[in-house]
Scaffold this motif. Structure first.
Motif, PDB file in Angstrom:
ATOM      1  N   ARG A  20       0.815  -1.216   0.000  1.00 64.89           N
ATOM      2  CA  ARG A  20       0.000   0.000   0.000  1.00 64.89           C
ATOM      3  C   ARG A  20       0.849   1.266   0.000  1.00 64.89           C
ATOM      4  O   ARG A  20       0.369   2.329  -0.367  1.00 64.89           O
ATOM      5  CB  ARG A  20      -0.941   0.013   1.198  1.00 64.89           C
ATOM      6  CG  ARG A  20      -2.109  -0.919   1.021  1.00 64.89           C
ATOM      7  CD  ARG A  20      -2.971  -0.920   2.262  1.00 64.89           C
ATOM      8  NE  ARG A  20      -4.231  -1.559   1.943  1.00 64.89           N
ATOM      9  CZ  ARG A  20      -5.408  -1.077   2.298  1.00 64.89           C
ATOM     10  NH1 ARG A  20      -5.482   0.024   3.004  1.00 64.89           N
ATOM     11  NH2 ARG A  20      -6.499  -1.700   1.964  1.00 64.89           N
ATOM     12  N   LYS A  21       2.091   1.168   0.434  1.00 63.71           N
ATOM     13  CA  LYS A  21       2.992   2.325   0.446  1.00 63.71           C
ATOM     14  C   LYS A  21       3.584   2.600  -0.936  1.00 63.71           C
ATOM     15  O   LYS A  21       4.257   3.602  -1.123  1.00 63.71           O
ATOM     16  CB  LYS A  21       4.146   2.089   1.425  1.00 63.71           C
ATOM     17  CG  LYS A  21       3.732   1.971   2.863  1.00 63.71           C
ATOM     18  CD  LYS A  21       4.959   1.671   3.713  1.00 63.71           C
ATOM     19  CE  LYS A  21       4.599   1.370   5.141  1.00 63.71           C
ATOM     20  NZ  LYS A  21       5.801   0.983   5.920  1.00 63.71           N
ATOM     21  N   HIS A  22       3.358   1.696  -1.852  1.00 63.06           N
ATOM     22  CA  HIS A  22       3.952   1.794  -3.184  1.00 63.06           C
ATOM     23  C   HIS A  22       2.890   2.146  -4.222  1.00 63.06           C
ATOM     24  O   HIS A  22       1.695   2.182  -3.920  1.00 63.06           O
ATOM     25  CB  HIS A  22       4.676   0.487  -3.517  1.00 63.06           C
ATOM     26  CG  HIS A  22       5.913   0.299  -2.709  1.00 63.06           C
ATOM     27  ND1 HIS A  22       5.888  -0.060  -1.376  1.00 63.06           N
ATOM     28  CD2 HIS A  22       7.203   0.445  -3.032  1.00 63.06           C
ATOM     29  CE1 HIS A  22       7.119  -0.115  -0.919  1.00 63.06           C
ATOM     30  NE2 HIS A  22       7.941   0.178  -1.902  1.00 63.06           N
ATOM     31  N   SER A  23       3.344   2.389  -5.440  1.00 68.41           N
ATOM     32  CA  SER A  23       2.449   2.815  -6.516  1.00 68.41           C
ATOM     33  C   SER A  23       2.888   2.154  -7.817  1.00 68.41           C
ATOM     34  O   SER A  23       3.971   1.565  -7.885  1.00 68.41           O
ATOM     35  CB  SER A  23       2.530   4.334  -6.657  1.00 68.41           C
ATOM     36  OG  SER A  23       3.827   4.703  -7.110  1.00 68.41           O
ATOM     37  N   PRO A  24       2.092   2.285  -8.876  1.00 68.60           N
ATOM     38  CA  PRO A  24       2.529   1.743 -10.169  1.00 68.60           C
ATOM     39  C   PRO A  24       3.849   2.355 -10.646  1.00 68.60           C
ATOM     40  O   PRO A  24       4.635   1.703 -11.318  1.00 68.60           O
ATOM     41  CB  PRO A  24       1.380   2.094 -11.117  1.00 68.60           C
ATOM     42  CG  PRO A  24       0.185   2.175 -10.225  1.00 68.60           C
ATOM     43  CD  PRO A  24       0.704   2.754  -8.924  1.00 68.60           C
TER      44      PRO A  24
END
Length: 157
Positions: A130-134
């Motif tokens: 959840r702390k990351h993104s595409p």
């Protein structure tokens, strides 16, 4: 399909996004390793190689996965032995700072296609993802029974 289409919203990726994801990432990447390290020697080599590749890989966590064969008395014993082996390898490689990021995984396998086995490993995997993104993804490298990763996906797709 075994999942409730109304409940789970799978992302739909354009052809451009799919092709973009096939490109090698640039710079240092965040990753986790889900491994049954005590099972066979290949996982010990993979973990050692990972720890020696810190110029390219940022280890966010290491997860012990269940296994059952002649090296264990059952999946829970296999996971515990793998957990201990991860700690052992970290000590041998003088990487004790990673010990707080080692998580116990499932003590068994998925009971069915819908029910996650919630563990410290699967919960951390969800929180970290959840702390990351595409644009800045978390790479999940699972080289063991898929119970921990599958449980994280079932918990929060």
């Amino acid at each position: 399909m075994w999942f409730d289409k109304e409940k789970i919203q799978w992302p739909v990726l354009s052809n451009e996004d799919l092709i973009k994801r096939l490109n090698l990432p640039e710079g240092k990447i965040d990753m986790v390793l889900d491994t049954d390290t005590y099972n066979e020697v290949d996982d010990q080599f993979a973990l050692s190689y990972l720890l020696a590749s810190q110029d390219q890989l940022r280890v966010k966590a290491l997860y012990a996965a269940p296994f059952f064969n002649e090296n264990s008395t059952g999946p829970a014993d296999g996971m515990e032995k793998s957990y201990g082996e991860i700690l052992h390898i970290l000590g041998l490689m003088h990487r004790e700072e990673l010990i707080p990021n080692v998580y116990r995984g499932a003590c068994g396998y998925l009971p069915d296609e819908k029910t996650p086995v919630v563990t410290d490993a699967s919960e951390f995997m969800v929180r970290e993802a959840r702390k990351h993104s595409p644009e800045n993804p978390l790479y999940i490298v699972s080289i063991a029974a898929a119970t921990n990763a599958a449980s994280a996906i079932l918990t929060d797709p």
